[in-house]
Design a protein around this motif. Structure first.
Motif, PDB file in Angstrom:
ATOM      1  N   VAL A 180     -24.046 -21.017 -58.512  1.00  0.00           N
ATOM      2  CA  VAL A 180     -23.303 -20.116 -57.690  1.00  0.00           C
ATOM      3  C   VAL A 180     -22.311 -18.883 -58.610  1.00  0.00           C
ATOM      4  O   VAL A 180     -22.360 -17.863 -58.667  1.00  0.00           O
ATOM      5  N   ILE A 181     -21.670 -19.791 -59.409  1.00  0.00           N
ATOM      6  CA  ILE A 181     -20.545 -18.956 -59.994  1.00  0.00           C
ATOM      7  C   ILE A 181     -20.838 -18.971 -61.438  1.00  0.00           C
ATOM      8  O   ILE A 181     -21.722 -20.059 -61.973  1.00  0.00           O
ATOM      9  N   ASN A 182     -20.544 -18.322 -62.264  1.00  0.00           N
ATOM     10  CA  ASN A 182     -20.474 -18.196 -63.736  1.00  0.00           C
ATOM     11  C   ASN A 182     -19.352 -18.900 -64.159  1.00  0.00           C
ATOM     12  O   ASN A 182     -18.115 -18.757 -64.012  1.00  0.00           O
ATOM     13  N   PRO A 183     -19.651 -20.249 -64.969  1.00  0.00           N
ATOM     14  CA  PRO A 183     -18.695 -21.182 -65.194  1.00  0.00           C
ATOM     15  C   PRO A 183     -17.765 -20.680 -66.207  1.00  0.00           C
ATOM     16  O   PRO A 183     -16.728 -21.278 -66.507  1.00  0.00           O
ATOM     17  N   GLU A 184     -18.145 -19.776 -66.908  1.00  0.00           N
ATOM     18  CA  GLU A 184     -17.225 -19.320 -67.985  1.00  0.00           C
ATOM     19  C   GLU A 184     -16.333 -18.366 -67.808  1.00  0.00           C
ATOM     20  O   GLU A 184     -15.522 -17.761 -68.376  1.00  0.00           O
ATOM     21  N   VAL A 185     -16.425 -17.873 -66.526  1.00  0.00           N
ATOM     22  CA  VAL A 185     -15.336 -16.843 -65.875  1.00  0.00           C
ATOM     23  C   VAL A 185     -14.265 -17.526 -64.958  1.00  0.00           C
ATOM     24  O   VAL A 185     -14.863 -18.031 -63.545  1.00  0.00           O
ATOM     25  N   ILE A 186     -13.124 -17.874 -65.175  1.00  0.00           N
ATOM     26  CA  ILE A 186     -12.303 -18.514 -64.207  1.00  0.00           C
ATOM     27  C   ILE A 186     -12.058 -17.691 -62.997  1.00  0.00           C
ATOM     28  O   ILE A 186     -11.909 -18.182 -61.859  1.00  0.00           O
ATOM     29  N   GLU A 187     -12.188 -16.235 -62.885  1.00  0.00           N
ATOM     30  CA  GLU A 187     -11.927 -15.510 -61.529  1.00  0.00           C
ATOM     31  C   GLU A 187     -13.178 -15.941 -60.795  1.00  0.00           C
ATOM     32  O   GLU A 187     -12.788 -15.737 -59.509  1.00  0.00           O
ATOM     33  N   GLU A 188     -14.284 -16.178 -61.131  1.00  0.00           N
ATOM     34  CA  GLU A 188     -15.335 -16.410 -60.244  1.00  0.00           C
ATOM     35  C   GLU A 188     -14.788 -17.759 -59.362  1.00  0.00           C
ATOM     36  O   GLU A 188     -15.208 -18.002 -58.371  1.00  0.00           O
ATOM     37  N   TYR A 189     -14.466 -18.631 -60.085  1.00  0.00           N
ATOM     38  CA  TYR A 189     -14.092 -19.923 -59.485  1.00  0.00           C
ATOM     39  C   TYR A 189     -13.035 -19.755 -58.706  1.00  0.00           C
ATOM     40  O   TYR A 189     -12.818 -20.140 -57.479  1.00  0.00           O
ATOM     41  N   ILE A 190     -12.055 -19.012 -58.994  1.00  0.00           N
ATOM     42  CA  ILE A 190     -10.909 -18.705 -58.117  1.00  0.00           C
ATOM     43  C   ILE A 190     -11.202 -17.849 -56.830  1.00  0.00           C
ATOM     44  O   ILE A 190     -10.797 -18.121 -55.680  1.00  0.00           O
ATOM     45  N   ALA A 191     -12.280 -16.910 -56.954  1.00  0.00           N
ATOM     46  CA  ALA A 191     -13.020 -16.207 -55.681  1.00  0.00           C
ATOM     47  C   ALA A 191     -13.348 -17.140 -54.799  1.00  0.00           C
ATOM     48  O   ALA A 191     -13.544 -16.976 -53.720  1.00  0.00           O
ATOM     49  N   PHE A 192     -14.053 -18.327 -55.320  1.00  0.00           N
ATOM     50  CA  PHE A 192     -14.557 -19.359 -54.361  1.00  0.00           C
ATOM     51  C   PHE A 192     -13.441 -20.281 -54.078  1.00  0.00           C
ATOM     52  O   PHE A 192     -13.704 -21.585 -53.974  1.00  0.00           O
ATOM     53  N   ASP A 193     -12.104 -19.865 -53.877  1.00  0.00           N
ATOM     54  CA  ASP A 193     -11.148 -20.690 -53.437  1.00  0.00           C
ATOM     55  C   ASP A 193     -10.668 -21.689 -54.481  1.00  0.00           C
ATOM     56  O   ASP A 193     -10.016 -22.686 -54.217  1.00  0.00           O
ATOM     57  N   GLY A 194     -10.939 -21.478 -55.772  1.00  0.00           N
ATOM     58  CA  GLY A 194     -10.510 -22.132 -56.929  1.00  0.00           C
ATOM     59  C   GLY A 194      -8.924 -22.182 -57.147  1.00  0.00           C
ATOM     60  O   GLY A 194      -8.148 -21.207 -56.674  1.00  0.00           O
ATOM     61  N   TYR A 195      -8.372 -23.241 -57.477  1.00  0.00           N
ATOM     62  CA  TYR A 195      -6.893 -23.664 -57.597  1.00  0.00           C
ATOM     63  C   TYR A 195      -6.059 -23.288 -56.517  1.00  0.00           C
ATOM     64  O   TYR A 195      -4.724 -23.444 -56.651  1.00  0.00           O
ATOM     65  N   GLN A 196      -6.749 -22.943 -55.191  1.00  0.00           N
ATOM     66  CA  GLN A 196      -5.934 -23.008 -53.985  1.00  0.00           C
ATOM     67  C   GLN A 196      -5.052 -24.492 -53.721  1.00  0.00           C
ATOM     68  O   GLN A 196      -4.127 -24.473 -53.256  1.00  0.00           O
ATOM     69  N   ALA A 197      -6.053 -25.412 -54.104  1.00  0.00           N
ATOM     70  CA  ALA A 197      -5.529 -26.669 -53.622  1.00  0.00           C
ATOM     71  C   ALA A 197      -4.572 -27.107 -54.596  1.00  0.00           C
ATOM     72  O   ALA A 197      -3.554 -27.879 -53.883  1.00  0.00           O
ATOM     73  N   LEU A 198      -4.606 -26.679 -55.574  1.00  0.00           N
ATOM     74  CA  LEU A 198      -3.481 -27.232 -56.624  1.00  0.00           C
ATOM     75  C   LEU A 198      -2.121 -26.472 -56.064  1.00  0.00           C
ATOM     76  O   LEU A 198      -1.058 -27.043 -56.199  1.00  0.00           O
ATOM     77  N   GLY A 199      -2.436 -25.251 -55.917  1.00  0.00           N
ATOM     78  CA  GLY A 199      -1.269 -24.310 -55.373  1.00  0.00           C
ATOM     79  C   GLY A 199      -0.747 -25.220 -54.164  1.00  0.00           C
ATOM     80  O   GLY A 199       0.648 -25.084 -53.987  1.00  0.00           O
ATOM     81  N   LYS A 241       2.538 -17.779 -61.753  1.00  0.00           N
ATOM     82  CA  LYS A 241       3.949 -18.219 -61.336  1.00  0.00           C
ATOM     83  C   LYS A 241       4.198 -18.404 -59.850  1.00  0.00           C
ATOM     84  O   LYS A 241       5.143 -18.905 -59.347  1.00  0.00           O
ATOM     85  N   SER A 242       3.160 -17.997 -59.191  1.00  0.00           N
ATOM     86  CA  SER A 242       3.277 -17.959 -57.644  1.00  0.00           C
ATOM     87  C   SER A 242       1.979 -17.945 -57.170  1.00  0.00           C
ATOM     88  O   SER A 242       0.893 -17.792 -57.519  1.00  0.00           O
ATOM     89  N   LEU A 243       1.946 -18.467 -55.717  1.00  0.00           N
ATOM     90  CA  LEU A 243       0.751 -18.543 -54.972  1.00  0.00           C
ATOM     91  C   LEU A 243      -0.050 -17.109 -54.786  1.00  0.00           C
ATOM     92  O   LEU A 243      -0.914 -16.711 -54.545  1.00  0.00           O
ATOM     93  N   ALA A 244       1.165 -16.443 -54.878  1.00  0.00           N
ATOM     94  CA  ALA A 244       0.896 -14.779 -54.590  1.00  0.00           C
ATOM     95  C   ALA A 244       0.091 -14.143 -55.564  1.00  0.00           C
ATOM     96  O   ALA A 244      -0.690 -13.584 -55.261  1.00  0.00           O
ATOM     97  N   GLU A 245       0.354 -14.685 -56.742  1.00  0.00           N
ATOM     98  CA  GLU A 245      -0.183 -14.114 -57.862  1.00  0.00           C
ATOM     99  C   GLU A 245      -1.775 -14.687 -57.952  1.00  0.00           C
ATOM    100  O   GLU A 245      -2.789 -13.943 -58.110  1.00  0.00           O
ATOM    101  N   LEU A 246      -2.097 -15.955 -57.650  1.00  0.00           N
ATOM    102  CA  LEU A 246      -3.422 -16.317 -57.151  1.00  0.00           C
ATOM    103  C   LEU A 246      -4.147 -15.885 -56.277  1.00  0.00           C
ATOM    104  O   LEU A 246      -5.303 -15.544 -56.552  1.00  0.00           O
ATOM    105  N   ALA A 247      -3.499 -15.492 -55.147  1.00  0.00           N
ATOM    106  CA  ALA A 247      -4.350 -14.761 -53.934  1.00  0.00           C
ATOM    107  C   ALA A 247      -4.637 -13.389 -54.764  1.00  0.00           C
ATOM    108  O   ALA A 247      -5.630 -12.993 -54.268  1.00  0.00           O
TER     109      ALA A 247
END
Lengths: 598, 122
Positions: free
Chosen positions: A127-146, B2-8
Motif C-alpha cells: 500500500v505504501i512506498n516503504p522508502e518514504v517515511i511520510e507515507e507511513y506517517i499518513a497511514f497512522d505511522g508513529y502515532q502509537a509512539l507519540g 519535537k511534538s505530537l502536533a508536528e507529527l500531525a
C-alpha cells in the motif's frame, strides 16, 4: 505538491523484483513521460502484495485494478489504454483460480485470495512506498509512539501488551508482554532491545516482506519496546541474504533519525533511542536467541544453555528483549486500537492474526495473513486456491524443519499455537509447505533433516552426531536398504535428541521424522519391506519398464542417454535395469504411452 | 520530532499524497477519454480539472478518466458523482468551463446548469 489522478503501484518485493518488476517500473515511468502523463499519474514502488505467484504485480488506483504477471510488453498497453483512455485492460487482469470469469476481478478487494485475509502485520505492505517515511506517517505511522511517550507509563505499555495476549510470532509463542515485563524488572543501567530478522526457515519469507514493505512499523515498535523496558539502544539482526530488506531498513532508519523519531529527546519527552543494523551471515542457528546475541556481540553464532534468559543476561551481558519482526509489526496497532481490538480476532489462547508463507504444491503461492483459528482447509482451498492439476492433497508441513506435517484428517483443525502442537506439528515462523500425492514423505523428512544436519552448529553432541546418524538411516531407507529395525532406531534417536540437545534447533530437528513416522508409517514400511516408493520419488526404488503394446518405433531407444534400451525395429523393446539411470527421458517419447515407472 | 502536533502536521500533508489508495468517500469526477473524447479536447479539460483541484487543495475529490460515455457528439464530457446526489453530466467542456465547474459545483455545491446535458439538449 502535485495532484495525481492515478497511482500505479508496482511491487518491489523480492519475489516480483526477481521477475523483473523494477524494469517494469522504469518502463511505466518512460511510457508515462512519453505521453506527458508524468504529472498526472504517479508510479509507486511498494512492498510485497503477498500473492507472489501472480508476480510481477501492478495495481492501479483509484480503481484498484489488479494486473498480474505483467510483462514488459504489457506496460505500453496499460499506459495507453488504462491510464490514457481510462479503459481497464481486462485480459491482463488477475484471474482467480477459483473463479475463471475475468471481469469479476477488476479490483484487488474482490480477489478470493484477499477476501478471507485479515491484514494486520501486513497492513501497509503493498500500500505504501516503504522508502518514504511520510507515507507511513499518513497511514497512522508513529502515532502509537507519540501516544506511548506522552500519555503512558512504561508499565501501562506492558499492561496493554500483556492484556492483548500477543504471543511471539517467531515460533515459540511466548507471551510478548511477559517477556517485556521480565526485562523491565531486571536490574541494569543499560538494556537492549533486539529484533530477530534472521529468518532461516526454508519457505518462510514474511519477515523479509514486512521489512521490505513496512520497515517503519518495526522501528516504531522497537522504540515502544525500548520505552517499556528502559532501553536506549536497539539492534536489528538481519541476514545479509536479504539485500532489499537491509537497504530499505537502512533508508527507514536514516529517515527516522532525520525526522527526530530516533535519536535524543523524541517528541520533546527526553526519551532517547537509537537503532543499529547487524548483518548475519545466514546461519540457521543464529535465529536462536542466545546464538543471535553471540553473533551481535561479534562472537561465533552458537547457542548457550538457558537460563539465564536474555531478559536477565542478554547482549553484552545486559537485560535484553528479542522479538521477531512479525511480533513487532503488530505492536503499534495494538497500542492505537487497544488490547480488546486485538483479542477480538483469533482464538482465546492465540489472539490476533498470523502470517503464513504458502508454498509447495499450491496454486496461490504467497503470503497470507489470517485470524488465528482459521482452518487449514480454508487456507489451502479458499485462499490458496487448492492444489495444481487437481492432484490429491497429502499433507502440509508447518514450522519448516522444526515442525511437523498435518494430514487430511486434521484439515479442519483451527490453526493456533496450541492446536498445532497438539497434533504433532508447530506454528513455527509460519512456513506452510503443501505436499500432494506425488511427494514421498520419507524423502520429505530426509530433505528437512538434511537441512538441519547442514545447519547444526556442532556445539552439542546430540545435534551434531545424532541428526547425522538419523539422516544416514533415512538415506538407507530411501535407497532401499532399510530394515524394520531401522524405524525403531530412528524413533529412539529422535526422542533422545529431542530430550538432550542444547537449543531449539536440535530439540526440534527430529520433528519432521517423528511426525511423518506417526502419520505415514505405511510409506516407511513400503520402503523397507516392499522396497517400493509409493509416490515414485525415491530413484533407487524405481524401475522404468516398457509394458505390452510396444510397437518397436525405437523412439525411446534413440532418446536414452545411456543406451539402456534395446529391441528390434517393430519388435518389443526392453530396458536393461543395470544400465538405466532412471532419468525418465523415454517416458514422454513413447507414442503408445506404455513406458511407466513402477 | 519535537511534538505530537508536528507529527500531525506531517501526517496531514502526507495524507494528500496517498488518499487515492484509501477507502474514501466524497466526490468523483470522471472525464470521458475514449478516442472521441480525446479528439474533442478532453485532455486539456482533464489537466485543467487537476490543476484547479490542486490549486484549491481539494480533498476527497477523485479525478479520473473513463471510456466512451456514449454521447460522442457532446464530448468532451465530464461527470460528477457526489455522495447521495444524482450524477451530473457536463457536456462540450473546455478548460474555462472545467475551472468554473470546480469552483461553483465542487467547492460551492451549485450545479452549473447551463453546461449540463439537459441544457445542451434543449
Amino acid at each position: 505538491m502535485d495532484f495525481y489522478r492515478a497511482h500505479v503501484l508496482v511491487c518491489g518485493g523480492t519475489g516480483c523484483t526477481s521477475s523483473g518488476s523494477l524494469t517494469i517500473e522504469e518502463m511505466f515511468n518512460t511510457a508515462l513521460k512519453a505521453r506527458g502523463l508524468e504529472k498526472e499519474v504517479k508510479v509507486v514502488r511498494t512492498g510485497c502484495f503477498g500473492l507472489c505467484e501472480a508476480g510481477p504485480i501492478c495495481i492501479v488506483y483509484p480503481e484498484g485494478s489488479f494486473y498480474s504477471h505483467v510483462k514488459m510488453a504489457d506496460v505500453e498497453r496499460i499506459v495507453e489504454e488504462h491510464l490514457l483512455k481510462g479503459r481497464i485492460v481486462k485480459d491482463l487482469l488477475y484471474v482467480d483460480h477459483a473463479n475463471e470469469a475475468r471481469d469479476i476481478t477488476t479490483s484487488i478487494s474482490e480477489v478470493n485470495f484477499y477476501k478471507k485475509q485479515k491484514r494486520v502485520a501486513l497492513k501497509n505492505c503493498g500500500v505504501i512506498n516503504p522508502e518514504v517515511i511520510e507515507e507511513y506517517i499518513a497511514f497512522d505511522g508513529y502515532q502509537a509512539l507519540g501516544k506511548v511517550l506522552t500519555e503512558m507509563t512504561p508499565q501501562d505499555v506492558i499492561d496493554v501488551i500483556k492484556k492483548s495476549g500477543l504471543r511471539g510470532r517467531g515460533g515459540g509463542g511466548f507471551p510478548t508482554g511477559l517477556k517485556w515485563e521480565f526485562a523491565s524488572k531486571s536490574e541494569g543501567d543499560i538494556k537492549y532491545v533486539a529484533c530477530n530478522a534472521d529468518e532461516g526457515d526454508p519457505g518462510a519469507f514474511m519477515d523479509r516482506s514486512v521489512l521490505e514493505g513496512d520497515p517503519h512499523a518495526v522501528i516504531e515498535a522497537m522504540a515502544i519496546a525500548a520505552y517499556a523496558i528502559g532501553a536506549k539502544k536497539g539492534y536489528v539482526y538481519i541476514r545479509a541474504e536479504y539485500p532489499i530488506a537491509v537497504k530499505r531498513l537502512g533508508i527507514a532508519i536514516a529517515q527516522a533519525k532525520e525526522m527526530g523519531l530516533l535519536g535524543t529527546d523524541i517528541f520533546g519527552t527526553g526519551f532517547e533511542f537509537d537503532l543499529e543494523i547487524r548483518l548475519g551471515a545466514g546461519a540457521f542457528v543464529c535465529g536462536e536467541e542466545t546464538a543471535l546475541i553471540a553473533s551481535i556481540e561479534g562472537e561465533r553464532g552458537m547457542p548457550r544453555p538457558k537460563p539465564p534468559f536474555p531478559a536477565v543476561k542478554g547482549i553484552f551481558g545486559k537485560p535484553t528483549i528479542i522479538n521477531n519482526v512479525e511480533t513487532y509489526a503488530v505492536i503499534a496497532q495494538i497500542i492505537l486500537n487497544g488490547a480488546d481490538w486485538f483479542t477480538s480476532m483469533g482464538t482465546e489462547r492465540s489472539p490476533g492474526t498470523k502470517v503464513f508463507a504458502l508454498g509447495g504444491k499450491i496454486n496461490n503461492t504467497g503470503l497470507v495473513e489470517i485470524p488465528m483459528g482459521t482452518t487449514l482447509r480454508e487456507v489451502i482451498y479458499d485462499i490458496g486456491g487448492g492444489i495444481p492439476g487437481g492432484k490429491e492433497f497429502k499433507a502440509v508441513q508447518t514450522g519448516g524443519p522444526s515442525g511437523g506435517c498435518i494430514t487430511k484428517q486434521h484439515l479442519d483443525t483451527p490453526i493456533d499455537f496450541d492446536n498445532l502442537t497438539a497434533i504433532g506439528s508447530m506454528m513455527g515462523s509460519g512456513g506452510m509447505i503443501v505436499v500432494d500425492e506425488d511427494n514421498c514423505m520419507v524423502d520429505f523428512a530426509r530433505f528437512f533433516l538434511d537441512f538441519t544436519v547442514d545447519e547444526s552448529c556442532g556445539k552439542c553432541v546430540p545435534c551434531r552426531e545424532g541428526t547425522k546418524r538419523m539422516l544416514e538411516i533415512l538415506e538407507k531407507i530411501t535407497s532401499g536398504k532399510g530394515t524394520l529395525e531401522d524405524l525403531d532406531t530412528l524413533e529412539q534417536l529422535a526422542y533422545s535428541i529431542k530430550d538432550s540437545a542444547l537449543c531449539g534447533l536440535g530439540q526440534t530437528a527430529p520433528n519432521p521424522v517423528l511426525s511423518t513416522l506417526r502419520y505415514f508409517r505405511d510409506e516407511y514400511v513400503a520402503h523397507v519391506v516392499d522396497k517400493k516408493c509409493p509416490a515414485g520419488v525415491c530413484q533407487d526404488l524405481l524401475q522404468i519398464v516398457i509394458g505390452d503394446g510396444c510397437i518397436g518405433c525405437t523412439a525411446c531407444a534413440r532418446v536414452c542417454p545411456v543406451g539402456a534400451i534395446t529391441g528390434e525395429v517393430k519388435g518389443q523393446h526392453v530396458i536393461d535395469q543395470s544400465k538405466c539411470i532412471k532419468c525418465g527421458a523415454c517416458i514422454p517419447k513413447c507414442p503408445k504411452k506404455v513406458i511407466y515407472k513402477q | 520530532m519535537k511534538s505530537l502536533a508536528e507529527l500531525a502536521k506531517i501526517r496531514e500533508e502526507a495524507l494528500k499524497r496517498v488518499d487515492l489508495r484509501t477507502d474514501r468517500k466524497g466526490t468523483r469526477i470522471v472525464v470521458g477519454m475514449a478516442t472521441c473524447g480525446i479528439s474533442a479536447g478532453a485532455r486539456p479539460v482533464l489537466t485543467a480539472l487537476l490543476d484547479e483541484a490542486q490549486k484549491r487543495g481539494l480533498k476527497e475529490v477523485e479525478i479520473t478518466q473513463t471510456g466512451c460515455i456514449g454521447v460522442c457528439r457532446l464530448e468532451p464530457i465530464v461527470e460528477v458523482y457526489s455522495e447521495g446526489q444524482e450524477k451530473v453530466t457536463y457536456v462540450e467542456m473546455t478548460e474555462e468551463k472545467a475551472r468554473r465547474v470546480i469552483a461553483e459545483h465542487i467547492v460551492n455545491g451549485n450545479v452549473v446548469t447551463e453546461y449540463t446535458i439537459g441544457a445542451a439538449d434543449k
